[in-house]
Design a protein around this motif. Structure first.
Motif, mmCIF file in Angstrom:
data_model
loop_
_atom_site.group_PDB
_atom_site.id
_atom_site.type_symbol
_atom_site.label_atom_id
_atom_site.label_comp_id
_atom_site.label_asym_id
_atom_site.label_seq_id
_atom_site.Cartn_x
_atom_site.Cartn_y
_atom_site.Cartn_z
ATOM 1 N N LEU A 1 -11.085 25.341 140.230
ATOM 2 C CA LEU A 1 -12.203 25.884 139.474
ATOM 3 C C LEU A 1 -13.341 26.325 140.383
ATOM 4 C CD1 LEU A 1 -12.378 23.206 136.628
ATOM 5 C CD2 LEU A 1 -11.348 25.474 136.490
ATOM 6 N N HIS B 1 -18.494 13.625 135.381
ATOM 7 C CA HIS B 1 -17.406 13.995 136.272
ATOM 8 C C HIS B 1 -18.018 14.545 137.552
ATOM 9 C CE1 HIS B 1 -13.906 16.560 137.608
ATOM 10 N NE2 HIS B 1 -13.360 15.375 137.462
ATOM 11 N N THR C 1 -17.247 18.155 138.928
ATOM 12 C CA THR C 1 -17.826 19.193 138.073
ATOM 13 C C THR C 1 -19.325 19.318 138.303
ATOM 14 O OG1 THR C 1 -16.118 18.931 136.379
ATOM 15 C CG2 THR C 1 -18.202 19.931 135.687
ATOM 16 N N GLU C 2 -20.007 18.177 138.380
ATOM 17 C CA GLU C 2 -21.456 18.200 138.611
ATOM 18 C C GLU C 2 -21.775 18.847 139.957
ATOM 19 O OE1 GLU C 2 -23.488 17.415 136.234
ATOM 20 O OE2 GLU C 2 -21.850 16.721 134.948
ATOM 21 N N VAL D 1 -9.304 20.127 139.072
ATOM 22 C CA VAL D 1 -9.342 19.286 137.870
ATOM 23 C C VAL D 1 -8.029 19.464 137.138
ATOM 24 C CG1 VAL D 1 -10.543 18.759 135.714
ATOM 25 C CG2 VAL D 1 -11.839 19.610 137.669
ATOM 26 N N SER E 1 -9.690 19.404 132.423
ATOM 27 C CA SER E 1 -9.767 20.825 132.767
ATOM 28 C C SER E 1 -10.335 21.634 131.610
ATOM 29 C CB SER E 1 -8.383 21.350 133.154
ATOM 30 O OG SER E 1 -7.479 21.275 132.060
ATOM 31 N N ALA F 1 -14.052 21.040 131.512
ATOM 32 C CA ALA F 1 -14.745 21.735 132.602
ATOM 33 C C ALA F 1 -14.901 23.220 132.292
ATOM 34 C CB ALA F 1 -13.976 21.539 133.910
ATOM 35 N N ARG G 1 -17.841 24.099 130.278
ATOM 36 C CA ARG G 1 -19.142 23.912 130.920
ATOM 37 C C ARG G 1 -19.512 25.071 131.855
ATOM 38 N NH1 ARG G 1 -20.575 18.273 133.249
ATOM 39 N NH2 ARG G 1 -22.586 19.335 133.083
ATOM 40 N N LEU H 1 -17.282 26.802 133.963
ATOM 41 C CA LEU H 1 -16.468 26.946 135.163
ATOM 42 C C LEU H 1 -15.311 27.891 134.866
ATOM 43 C CD1 LEU H 1 -16.422 23.247 136.409
ATOM 44 C CD2 LEU H 1 -18.065 25.065 136.897
#
Length: 357
Positions: free
Chosen positions: A110, A188, A191-192, A204, A209, A212, A215, A217
Motif C-alpha cells: 500500500l 495499526h 498504516t499510521e 497489509v 487490508s 486500510a 482510510r 491508502l
C-alpha cells in the motif's frame, strides 16, 4: 483454573486418566477452529465426554495466554498463523503438526492515495515500514509478516532488498488477550506511519487490508493474485493445526475427535457461505463487507484440514524464511514435526460427528 492434566497412574501399563479440561487457541483470522469454537461445536463435543474446553487467550493468567505463542500448556490445541508454532518448535517445544489449513487473502503493498508511486518497481529508493516490537521475548509476528510480504513483492517485481530503505516502526508489546474491539478502531502502526508520511509503502494482509483501503491508502500490488501458491505463502498461510505431543501420545482419541470436528466444520462451511462470512466477521472483528473483500467469494471452501504436498512444502518454505531472517533460533525437520496418522483416523470419524453445542 488448573492448566495441568489429571495425574497419571503409577502403573506403567495403565492408560493415563482422561483429562477434565483441554485448551484451544486460534488467531483472529479465518480458521476451522475459530468457526467450530464460535459455534460451540468443539465445546459440545468434549462436554459430552465430561471435558471442559477452555480458551487460552481468554485466560486471566498471562502465563496461560503466552501459550498461544509458546505452546507450553499441556493438553492444548492451536490453529492459526505459522510464525509462533514454527518459532516454538525451533526452540525445542515438543509439538506435533496434525493438519494444515490455508485461507487465501488479500496481501497488499500500500501507498498513500496521493502518492505518485504506481507500481513496486517505483519503490526503489523509497522507505518501506516494518513494525518492531518493544519489550518482549516472544517472536515478532508483525515484523515477520511485513518482511515476508514486502520481500515477496520486491522479488516478484525484480527489485532487490538493498534497493529500498527499511524503516523500523516501534510497536508496543503484543496484546495476548482476546480483543473484541472492532478492527477498524484498532490502531495499526504501519498504516499510521504511512498516513503521516514516515514511510512510503507498507504491507497489509487479510481483513486489515480492506480497512486500510478505506482510510485513503492505495494498493499497488496484491500478492494474492499470484497463481503459484508458494508465492502466496505468508505469516497467515499455511496455518498448522498443532497439539502437544504428550496429549497425542496419552489421548490419541481426543486428538482424533478434535480433528474430526474440524473436518465436519469444513463440510458445513462449504454449504453455507453467508453464515461463514458472519462468523468470520465476528472472529476477526471486521465488518462483513471487509471479510468478503479481503478473503474473496471462495472463503467458505477454504477450511478443510489437509496435509497435501503443497501445504507441507509451504510450511517448509516458511520455516526456511524465518530461519534465514533470524526469527527462529535453530533449524529443525519439518517432516518429523508432522504426524499424518491422526488426520487419517479423524476422516474415518467424520460421519459420526454431530455439530451441536
Amino acid at each position: 483454573m488448573s492448566a495441568v492434566l489429571e495425574p497419571r497412574s503409577n502403573a506403567a501399563t495403565s492408560k493415563p486418566s482422561q483429562p477434565t479440561e483441554l485448551w484451544y487457541t486460534r488467531c483472529p483470522v479465518p480458521t476451522a477452529s475459530g468457526i467450530a469454537q464460535h459455534q460451540r461445536w468443539l465445546h459440545g463435543a468434549f462436554a459430552r465426554q465430561g471435558i471442559r474446553l477452555e480458551s487460552i487467550r481468554a485466560s486471566q493468567d498471562r502465563a496461560v495466554r503466552e501459550s498461544h505463542f509458546r505452546h507450553s500448556l499441556p493438553g492444548s490445541f492451536r490453529e492459526g498463523g505459522n510464525v509462533p508454532p514454527i518459532w516454538t518448535r525451533s526452540r525445542g517445544q515438543d509439538t506435533v503438526v496434525l493438519a494444515i489449513t490455508w485461507v487465501d487473502e488479500q496481501q497488499l503493498v500500500l501507498v498513500p492515495e496521493g502518492s505518485g508511486i504506481r507500481n513496486v518497481a517505483e519503490l526503489r529508493g523509497k522507505r518501506l515500514g516494518l513494525v518492531k516490537k518493544q519489550g518482549t521475548e516472544l517472536v515478532d509476528v508483525g515484523r515477520a509478516e511485513g518482511l515476508r510480504g514486502l520481500l515477496t513483492a520486491l522479488r516478484l517485481n525484480g527489485v532487490g532488498r538493498d534497493e529500498v530503505q527499511w524503516v523500523d516502526l516501534p510497536s508496543a508489546e503484543w496484546e495476548l488477550r482476546e480483543d473484541r474491539t472492532p478492527a477498524d478502531q484498532r490502531k495499526h502502526i504501519p498504516t499510521e506511519a504511512l498516513l503521516d508520511g514516515r514511510v512510503d509503502a507498507i504491507f497489509v494482509k487479510g481483513a486489515g487490508s480492506a480497512i486500510a483501503l478505506q482510510r485513503g491508502l492505495r494498493a499497488i500490488f496484491d500478492i494474492n493474485e499470484q497463481s503459484n501458491p508458494l508465492d502466496r505463502v505468508s505469516a497467515g498461510s499455511p496455518r498448522p493445526v498443532t497439539v502437544d505431543r504428550q496429549t497425542l501420545q496419552d489421548h490419541p482419541e481426543l486428538v482424533d475427535q478434535y480433528l474430526a470436528v474440524l473436518l465436519k466444520t469444513a463440510q458445513w462451511a462449504a454449504g453455507d457461505p453467508d453464515e461463514v462470512v458472519r462468523v468470520i466477521a465476528a472472529e476477526t472483528g471486521a465488518a462483513e463487507a471487509a471479510v468478503r473483500q479481503a478473503f474473496g467469494p471462495k472463503l467458505h471452501l477454504a477450511f478443510e484440514p489437509q496435509l497435501s504436498p503443497v501445504y507441507v512444502q509451504a510450511l517448509h518454505d516458511q520455516k526456511d524464511f524465518l530461519l534465514a531472517e533470524g526469527f527462529i533460533p535453530q533449524d529443525f525437520d519439518v517432516d518429523a514435526w508432522i504426524d499424518p496418522r491422526p488426520l487419517v483416523r479423524a476422516r474415518e470419524l467424520v460421519s459420526q460427528v454431530e455439530l451441536k453445542a
